[in-house]
Design a protein around this motif. Sequence first.
Motif, PDB file in Angstrom:
ATOM      1  N   ILE A 155       0.798  -1.160   0.090  1.00 22.97           N
ATOM      2  CA  ILE A 155      -0.315  -0.148  -0.151  1.00 22.97           C
ATOM      3  C   ILE A 155       0.920   1.179   0.009  1.00 22.97           C
ATOM      4  O   ILE A 155       0.397   2.465  -0.332  1.00 22.97           O
ATOM      5  CB  ILE A 155      -0.940   0.015   1.145  1.00 22.97           C
ATOM      6  CG1 ILE A 155      -2.210   0.818   0.788  1.00 22.97           C
ATOM      7  CG2 ILE A 155      -0.247   0.184   2.498  1.00 22.97           C
ATOM      8  CD1 ILE A 155      -3.246   0.721   1.870  1.00 22.97           C
ATOM      9  N   ALA A 179      -6.467  -6.973  -3.338  1.00 21.90           N
ATOM     10  CA  ALA A 179      -7.517  -6.083  -3.002  1.00 21.90           C
ATOM     11  C   ALA A 179      -8.863  -6.751  -2.774  1.00 21.90           C
ATOM     12  O   ALA A 179      -9.783  -6.553  -2.217  1.00 21.90           O
ATOM     13  CB  ALA A 179      -7.550  -4.776  -3.534  1.00 21.90           C
ATOM     14  N   LEU A 203      -6.999  -0.050   1.613  1.00 26.32           N
ATOM     15  CA  LEU A 203      -6.762   0.762   0.242  1.00 26.32           C
ATOM     16  C   LEU A 203      -7.686   1.683   0.142  1.00 26.32           C
ATOM     17  O   LEU A 203      -7.347   2.840  -0.234  1.00 26.32           O
ATOM     18  CB  LEU A 203      -6.584  -0.383  -1.000  1.00 26.32           C
ATOM     19  CG  LEU A 203      -6.262   0.383  -2.205  1.00 26.32           C
ATOM     20  CD1 LEU A 203      -4.909   0.962  -2.149  1.00 26.32           C
ATOM     21  CD2 LEU A 203      -6.178  -0.890  -3.456  1.00 26.32           C
ATOM     22  N   GLU A 206      -7.142   4.529   2.307  1.00 24.97           N
ATOM     23  CA  GLU A 206      -6.023   5.374   2.067  1.00 24.97           C
ATOM     24  C   GLU A 206      -6.399   6.153   0.879  1.00 24.97           C
ATOM     25  O   GLU A 206      -5.790   7.287   0.852  1.00 24.97           O
ATOM     26  CB  GLU A 206      -4.771   4.368   1.733  1.00 24.97           C
ATOM     27  CG  GLU A 206      -3.543   5.116   1.503  1.00 24.97           C
ATOM     28  CD  GLU A 206      -2.957   5.965   3.057  1.00 24.97           C
ATOM     29  OE1 GLU A 206      -1.993   6.528   2.800  1.00 24.97           O
ATOM     30  OE2 GLU A 206      -3.866   5.794   4.021  1.00 24.97           O
TER      31      GLU A 206
END
Length: 360
Positions: A155, A179, A203, A206
């Motif tokens: 990541i 993912a 993810l 983020e």
Amino acid sequence: MGATPTATGAYTEANTSPETSPSLERARELHRSCLVADLHIDILLTHDLLGYDIAKRHRNMVPRAPLVWQADLPRFRDAGIDIQGLGLVCSPLSSPRRRAGKIRRQLEYLHRVCDAHPGEIHVIRDRTSMREGIDAGRIGAFCGIEGAHALGGRIELLGMFHELGVRYMTFAHFSGNEACECAMGLGSRSGRDRGLTDFGRALLAECERMGIVVDLAHVNKRGFMEACARAEKPVIVSHTGVCGVKKTWRNIDDEQIEAVAKNGGVIGVIFGPQFTGRTWFDDLWCVARHILHIVRVAGADHAAYGSDIDGWLWTMPAGMRGIEDLPRLTALLLDAGLSEADVKKIIGGNVARVLERTLA
């Protein structure tokens, strides 16, 4: 001329052709005077594979313009494009290092083009750069990685790509990855019905923190629905068709359309007749039907263009040589009875709204 919406908002196909639509000049004026956006095109892949110069005007000499040679910077201008989504593609079969290197090379090439043509094109980095580019009449390149496999489960690579200008992340392409699972494709994992993984959930969080738009094109339904439910900012589906018009693995159903609408996101309709048409030889009405279905299900606030031009589509719709003919599609939406206000949303306003809410 054109169709009138029914009491339920079901717009209907008019008896007009893309080349001779009575609304074509009106559509061209909208493309000159209003914001125009296309959520996805694969022109950087064409450069990477074939050395295609995106700054030079090209002409596809093959009937129906198959596969590539469908767009370039001058023809973006012809279409009135203000914001153009540019996909960044790498193979899941290569090593993680090679994947990251391939994405970096495509971005570095784009930056060279922008440096050579600073008055024509720039990379969108935030809301301010998007607005300033639109005001200056420059095309805004909205760059996205097509498939989280590009991260190789790391990541922290997202920060590097963000620094280079990546502003959307398509969670899957044609394979499952760390993912999520894809709708269908090569190298897909056995857990076809799984939702987001822990990595996928991290993810998503983020991306939203950094101002990277979450793109759910190619994602399987369970992962798609989970992402819509978890996302705190609008998502996009950059290039897809809808099952309500043509049922295929590549397209999304009404439940998915409604989930995107509830999230406040937007759905870009792909142009390839293999995903939108009754046959591979359909004209641009095959694209318009999918847009009209989204409008019927979720309203005009959630439909957009997501052409996938230069994305190795087997053929282009009849009546479309390349991106320069985008106003012909807009004319068909007017012929179908959509109001000018709704058409303005679909051709660019919806994309701008989502980017205003998601970019830093």
